[in-house]
Design a protein around this motif. Structure first.
Motif, PDB file in Angstrom:
ATOM      1  N   GLU A 404       0.836  -1.205   0.000  1.00 51.86           N
ATOM      2  CA  GLU A 404       0.000   0.000   0.000  1.00 51.86           C
ATOM      3  C   GLU A 404       0.872   1.257   0.000  1.00 51.86           C
ATOM      4  O   GLU A 404       0.580   2.249  -0.698  1.00 51.86           O
ATOM      5  CB  GLU A 404      -0.907  -0.006   1.229  1.00 51.86           C
ATOM      6  CG  GLU A 404      -1.804   1.218   1.370  1.00 51.86           C
ATOM      7  CD  GLU A 404      -2.803   1.329   0.239  1.00 51.86           C
ATOM      8  OE1 GLU A 404      -3.300   2.453   0.017  1.00 51.86           O
ATOM      9  OE2 GLU A 404      -3.080   0.308  -0.430  1.00 51.86           O
ATOM     10  N   LYS A 405       1.953   1.227   0.750  1.00 52.02           N
ATOM     11  CA  LYS A 405       2.873   2.360   0.795  1.00 52.02           C
ATOM     12  C   LYS A 405       3.496   2.597  -0.575  1.00 52.02           C
ATOM     13  O   LYS A 405       3.634   3.740  -1.035  1.00 52.02           O
ATOM     14  CB  LYS A 405       3.955   2.091   1.841  1.00 52.02           C
ATOM     15  CG  LYS A 405       4.910   3.255   2.054  1.00 52.02           C
ATOM     16  CD  LYS A 405       5.894   2.917   3.167  1.00 52.02           C
ATOM     17  CE  LYS A 405       6.869   4.086   3.391  1.00 52.02           C
ATOM     18  NZ  LYS A 405       7.848   3.787   4.466  1.00 52.02           N
ATOM     19  N   ARG A 408       0.878   4.157  -2.961  1.00 51.49           N
ATOM     20  CA  ARG A 408       0.671   5.586  -2.725  1.00 51.49           C
ATOM     21  C   ARG A 408       1.839   6.417  -3.250  1.00 51.49           C
ATOM     22  O   ARG A 408       1.644   7.510  -3.798  1.00 51.49           O
ATOM     23  CB  ARG A 408       0.481   5.837  -1.229  1.00 51.49           C
ATOM     24  CG  ARG A 408      -0.830   5.290  -0.677  1.00 51.49           C
ATOM     25  CD  ARG A 408      -0.917   5.503   0.825  1.00 51.49           C
ATOM     26  NE  ARG A 408      -2.169   4.976   1.366  1.00 51.49           N
ATOM     27  CZ  ARG A 408      -2.473   4.959   2.658  1.00 51.49           C
ATOM     28  NH1 ARG A 408      -1.586   5.448   3.548  1.00 51.49           N
ATOM     29  NH2 ARG A 408      -3.619   4.467   3.066  1.00 51.49           N
ATOM     30  N   LYS A 409       3.025   5.891  -3.057  1.00 58.68           N
ATOM     31  CA  LYS A 409       4.210   6.597  -3.551  1.00 58.68           C
ATOM     32  C   LYS A 409       4.174   6.719  -5.063  1.00 58.68           C
ATOM     33  O   LYS A 409       4.497   7.766  -5.643  1.00 58.68           O
ATOM     34  CB  LYS A 409       5.472   5.861  -3.100  1.00 58.68           C
ATOM     35  CG  LYS A 409       6.758   6.545  -3.515  1.00 58.68           C
ATOM     36  CD  LYS A 409       7.977   5.787  -3.003  1.00 58.68           C
ATOM     37  CE  LYS A 409       9.266   6.475  -3.442  1.00 58.68           C
ATOM     38  NZ  LYS A 409      10.465   5.716  -2.986  1.00 58.68           N
TER      39      LYS A 409
END
Length: 422
Positions: A404-405, A408-409
């Motif tokens: 998820e990180k 988003r990045k």
């Protein structure tokens, strides 16, 4: 009398050869994990195991007495034919040992020996020649309970080891101290192996001497020369090093870390030494395998390769009947030729066939040779401890969070790129 003496001499020679195969077949029990973690250099490990097997063979004779005076009923056998049947049983054991070594399967040399002897005795004297009570209580039950017990102990010790050293989580080399502990525990396993497995050959030779009338049936203690010769044979076999099986136990079941190796060896040594004291003729291979599996389950994030475990389990189940079948077939030839008045012809034919099988299996092994340099390549090539990351892999929740990180990045970078284009 000369014929009987020759048969007994052949039995002794074949028993010592079996002892030699037992040595290189079971080197992995003590030294696979310290080689896998780099605690010991491969050749140093097998040399240390050989010396300690030699010493251990002189420490106990309880298991030898179980074989020479328990499993086979001397009062139901004939001294004239039984040494030839022991010869046939040894052929079954050696054939199975060589085959499983070629396949890299850590099967039981002990159960191969028991299977071969039982199969040959059943052919020669029927069920009356076997004390099935002893077989069940001192062979079958230990075979079922010992690996499970060793696995549970190894699981618990691994959990404790990682709990006590939790402060080293995140430090790749924080648990290197366990490598030093492995040197001690693997040495203890090698010593324990000598107290158990070398005894089996002593028991077979003593049984042959009793059957031939060369030793009192009331005296089952192995003679000193028997102890010395059996100890020497298993030590030499251990020094040769069964690298195929070392590879399977060292990295085929699970990726062994130093703390796991320490736990597995501690469990193996404790189980074998207790069983030797009680006279249980258990399989040190099964105990060592159970310990490695238990240690793999005990470390969070480690993976046990259950397909390999399944192959090994099938080998365990087949060992007694397969070795027994070969021993029975060899015994049938012996009995048939003796009934025809052809004397030792059956023994001679068995010996020739066994030699052909052994040489064929050895030559086949040369096509894809496994040795000290490639059994555990990432360790063996360097000859010293390999630094390993003790951090367990991320859990599924952590993996989802990382994904998820990253998503988003990527979205932010994409949005920024569009803004620059405008």
């Amino acid at each position: 009398m000369e014929t009987a003496a020759l048969i007994v001499a052949l039995v002794i020679a074949l028993a010592l050869f079996f002892d030699f195969t037992n040595g290189f077949h079971d080197t992995a029990n003590a030294m696979a994990t310290p080689i896998a973690t780099g605690a010991l250099k491969p050749k140093t490990a097998v040399a240390l195991a050989a010396v300690l097997n030699l010493v251990g063979a002189f420490l106990s004779t309880e298991v030898a007495k179980t074989i020479s005076g328990g499993m086979i009923r001397e009062d139901q056998i004939s001294g004239d034919v039984f040494p030839s049947l022991i010869f046939a049983g040894l052929i079954g054991a050696i054939t199975w040992n060589m085959l499983t070594w070629l396949l890299g399967l850590p099967s039981s040399s002990s159960h191969a020996l028991f299977g071969g002897l039982i199969g040959a005795t059943l052919v020669g004297f029927g069920a009356a020649g076997i004390d099935f009570g002893i077989v069940v209580s001192k062979v079958v039950l230990p075979a079922l309970l010992a690996p499970l017990t060793a696995g549970i102990i190894a699981f618990a010790v691994t959990k404790i080891a990682y709990a006590v050293t939790r402060r080293y989580d995140g430090k790749p080399d924080g648990r290197d101290g366990f490598r030093w502990g492995q040197i001690f525990t693997s040495s203890l396993v090698a010593l324990a192996h000598g107290t158990n497995d070398a005894q089996k050959t002593m028991g077979v030779i003593t049984l042959a001497l009793i059957a031939a009338g060369w030793q009192s049936s009331e005296h089952h203690e192995p003679q000193l020369w028997v102890v010395f010769s059996a100890a020497t044979a298993i030590a030499l076999g251990t020094y040769v090093g069964g690298w195929r099986i070392i590879r399977t136990l060292g990295k085929g079941l699970t990726d062994v870390k130093p703390a796991q190796g320490f736990a597995a060896e501690t469990s193996t040594a404790a189980t074998i030494l207790a069983s030797s004291h009680l006279g249980f003729a258990l399989s040190t291979t099964q105990v060592a395998s159970g310990s490695v599996i238990g240690s793999g389950l005990g470390r969070r994030g480690s993976e046990v390769r259950w397909r390999t475990v399944g192959r090994i389990a099938v080998g365990w189940l087949l060992t007694l009947p397969a070795a027994g079948l070969v021993g029975a077939l060899a015994a049938l030839l012996v009995v048939w030729t003796q009934n025809l008045g052809l004397g030792m012809l059956g023994v001679a034919i068995d010996a020739v066939i066994a030699a052909i099988i052994i040489v064929a299996l050895f030559l086949r092994s040369r096509r894809d040779e496994v040795h000290a340099g490639n059994a555990m390549s990432e360790v063996a090539e360097s000859g010293h401890a390999v630094k390993v990351d003790e951090n367990p892999p991320p859990t599924r929740r952590q993996q989802r969070a990382l994904a998820e990180k990253a998503r988003r990045k990527a979205q932010k970078e994409k949005a920024a790129a569009k803004g620059e284009q405008k």
